[in-house]
Write a protein that holds these residues in place. Structure first.
Motif, short mmCIF file in Angstrom:
data_model
loop_
_atom_site.label_atom_id
_atom_site.label_comp_id
_atom_site.label_asym_id
_atom_site.label_seq_id
_atom_site.Cartn_x
_atom_site.Cartn_y
_atom_site.Cartn_z
N GLU A 72 -10.35 1.49 -0.17
CA GLU A 72 -10.87 2.64 0.70
C GLU A 72 -10.33 2.73 1.89
O GLU A 72 -9.67 3.99 2.30
N GLU A 73 -9.91 1.65 2.47
CA GLU A 73 -9.29 1.82 3.79
C GLU A 73 -7.82 2.46 3.62
O GLU A 73 -7.18 3.13 4.28
N MET A 74 -7.24 1.79 2.39
CA MET A 74 -5.85 2.30 2.13
C MET A 74 -5.69 3.61 1.80
O MET A 74 -4.92 4.64 2.35
N VAL A 75 -6.76 4.14 1.02
CA VAL A 75 -6.64 5.57 0.76
C VAL A 75 -6.79 6.55 1.97
O VAL A 75 -6.30 7.65 1.95
N ASP A 76 -8.01 6.11 2.71
CA ASP A 76 -8.18 6.76 3.91
C ASP A 76 -6.95 7.05 4.58
O ASP A 76 -6.87 8.09 5.29
N ALA A 100 -3.26 18.41 -1.87
CA ALA A 100 -3.64 18.05 -3.46
C ALA A 100 -4.27 16.71 -3.49
O ALA A 100 -5.16 16.60 -4.21
N ARG A 101 -3.77 15.55 -2.89
CA ARG A 101 -4.54 14.28 -2.62
C ARG A 101 -5.87 14.47 -2.19
O ARG A 101 -6.99 13.82 -2.60
N ARG A 102 -5.92 15.22 -0.98
CA ARG A 102 -7.35 15.10 -0.53
C ARG A 102 -8.31 16.16 -1.21
O ARG A 102 -9.44 15.61 -1.40
N LYS A 103 -7.65 17.05 -1.84
CA LYS A 103 -8.55 17.68 -2.83
C LYS A 103 -9.29 17.01 -4.05
O LYS A 103 -10.44 16.92 -4.42
N ALA A 104 -8.18 16.18 -4.51
CA ALA A 104 -8.55 15.20 -5.55
C ALA A 104 -9.61 14.37 -5.41
O ALA A 104 -10.38 13.91 -5.98
N HIS A 105 -9.44 13.85 -4.05
CA HIS A 105 -10.22 12.65 -3.51
C HIS A 105 -11.72 13.24 -3.40
O HIS A 105 -12.83 12.95 -3.87
N SER A 112 0.95 -1.38 0.10
CA SER A 112 0.16 0.11 0.14
C SER A 112 0.97 1.21 0.04
O SER A 112 0.56 2.24 -0.68
N GLN A 113 1.94 1.37 0.70
CA GLN A 113 2.88 2.34 0.60
C GLN A 113 3.46 2.61 -0.64
O GLN A 113 3.53 3.60 -1.06
N HIS A 114 3.81 1.53 -1.52
CA HIS A 114 4.17 1.52 -2.71
C HIS A 114 3.10 2.11 -3.80
O HIS A 114 3.64 3.00 -4.51
N ALA A 115 1.92 1.75 -3.47
CA ALA A 115 0.88 2.39 -4.28
C ALA A 115 0.69 3.76 -4.05
O ALA A 115 0.66 4.37 -4.85
N HIS A 116 0.57 4.15 -2.57
CA HIS A 116 0.81 5.40 -2.61
C HIS A 116 1.63 6.40 -3.16
O HIS A 116 1.42 7.46 -3.62
N SER A 117 3.00 5.65 -3.17
CA SER A 117 4.17 6.19 -3.75
C SER A 117 3.76 6.75 -5.09
O SER A 117 4.19 7.66 -5.80
N GLU A 118 3.28 5.76 -6.00
CA GLU A 118 3.06 6.00 -7.42
C GLU A 118 2.20 7.17 -7.60
O GLU A 118 2.19 8.10 -8.24
N ILE A 119 1.02 7.22 -6.75
CA ILE A 119 -0.16 8.20 -6.88
C ILE A 119 0.46 9.62 -6.49
O ILE A 119 0.31 10.51 -7.30
N VAL A 120 1.00 9.59 -5.30
CA VAL A 120 1.52 10.92 -5.00
C VAL A 120 2.71 11.30 -5.75
O VAL A 120 2.80 12.36 -6.22
#
Ligand code: BYC
Length: 333
Positions: free
Chosen positions: A111-115, A301-306, A56-64
């Motif tokens: 959803e849990e990971m993104v939260d 920026a991520r919160r706004k996009a969400h 999940s940290q890896h996924a977040h890194s790709e998105i951020v």
């Protein structure tokens, strides 16, 4: 709903198996025999937890990681550069999606990971908390950040957890293209005007040390390494991968005619390795603690996009519900 089913599956998978020494030994024997662990297989809760954390940290890194580069899409110097950068940023988004999907197979919903990311409870790579000040930063990110990512991720193609290992194969192919487009930007700048070359040098000066930090804390301080190595999630230590990256990258920088911002960098003829100076681990800790140059900006920026995307999620959920009801009606008829 898909996620709920997966979550329920995870709970069911864990309950019938008592976490006794026998089960753990059989699991370790499978790992030692280089067998792949798949989502429905028994696994220790700690293996599930550590993989969920890492993937999940890896996924977040790709998105951020889309944010610093996205900053330059509208300012790319030509149509060709813009098209390549757009494609690269879209690839990062795709990597995030494969990785969230791989992590979901372990029983935690997207959803849990993104939260967890949006609430600041989950980490993402320290590197994306630095700003992209000039066009040369896009070259430096491709060359260095993607170069570091490849070094770290090629061994993950042999990770013991099947869905993660398989996702990494495609990700690495795409990262390899990204690395080349970054190096080509650097090459063009270095063969250009003195101002362009100075811009490339400045980018290398700012990105070099943060890239070395991407590999994580020194082995002596890496809390997860021993266990992750035993489980064959990690195949090389943080320091080993960092050294491989330095050895591969320094000659590439010299070919560009650039210098590295490290007075202690020197080739050791005996070991065949490039030795480098002390990394500022205090800076690394500060970035991880949320105090890097762009941490707040990135999360905002991520919160706004969400929030801006809430209507898309609602529409997709309503559509899925409509389809489900229609299928049920057909089955009933
Ligand atoms: N940034 O015990 P350790 C990419 C955390 S590339 C932030 O050594 P582990 C991309 C670590 O999570 C970047 N945090 O941990 C490229 C742990 O904290 P928690 C993403 C870091 O897991 C181009 C603590 O420090 N790549 O996406 O054994 C364009 C202790 O560390 C960092 C991956 O995620 C860091 N740099 O080893 C776009 C690759 N380093 O979790 C996108 C997969 C360490 O206990 N991940 N920490 O709170 C890995 O290979 C490993 O997780 C690491 C760390 C080598 C990163």
């Amino acid at each position: 709903m898909y996620t709920q089913a997966l979550n329920a599956g995870a709970a069911e998978r864990e309950t019938p198996f008592v976490e006794d020494a026998g089960a753990a030994a059989r699991f370790q024997a499978r790992i030692d025999a280089e067998e792949r662990i798949e989502p429905n297989d028994w696994m220790p809760a700690a293996y599930r937890k550590t993989l969920t954390r890492q993937i999940s940290q890896h996924a977040h890194s790709e998105i951020v990681g889309m944010l610093p580069e996205g900053n330059w899409i509208t300012r790319a110097p030509s149509l060709r550069r813009k098209a390549a950068l757009l494609a690269k940023v879209q690839d990062e988004c795709g990597h995030g999606l494969y990785l969230y999907a791989a992590a979901e197979t372990l029983g935690t919903s997207r959803e849990e990971m993104v939260d967890a990311l949006l609430e600041g409870r989950a980490k993402y790579s320290s590197i994306f908390n630095y700003p992209t000040l000039t066009w040369a930063d896009i070259g430096a990110i491709g060359w260095l950040v993607d170069g570091a990512a490849i070094m770290n991720q090629i061994p993950l193609c042999r990770c013991s957890y099947g869905p993660y290992a398989r996702a990494m194969i495609r990700v690495c192919k795409e990262e390899s293209f990204h690395q080349r487009q970054g190096y080509e930007i650097m090459l063009t700048l270095c063969r250009g005007t003195p101002e362009q070359k100075a811009m490339a040098q400045d980018a290398l000066n700012r990105w070099w040390w943060p890239c070395l930090m991407m590999f994580g804390p020194p082995d002596s301080q890496s809390q997860h390494s021993d266990q992750s190595t035993k489980w064959k999630i990690k195949r090389f230590s943080n320091d080993e991968l960092r050294q491989k990256f330095v050895d591969a990258t320094v000659p590439q920088g010299h070919y560009l005619g650039l210098t590295f911002p490290d007075p202690d960098l020197r080739f050791n003829e005996e070991t065949g390795h490039w030795e480098f100076g002390e990394i500022d681990w205090d800076e690394f800790r500060q970035v991880l603690a949320g105090n890097g140059p762009c941490n707040r900006e990135r999360l905002a920026a991520r919160r706004k996009a969400h929030e801006d995307g809430a209507w898309v999620r609602d529409a997709a959920a309503a559509y899925a519900e409509k389809r489900r009801a229609r299928t049920e009606m057909k089955v009933a008829a």
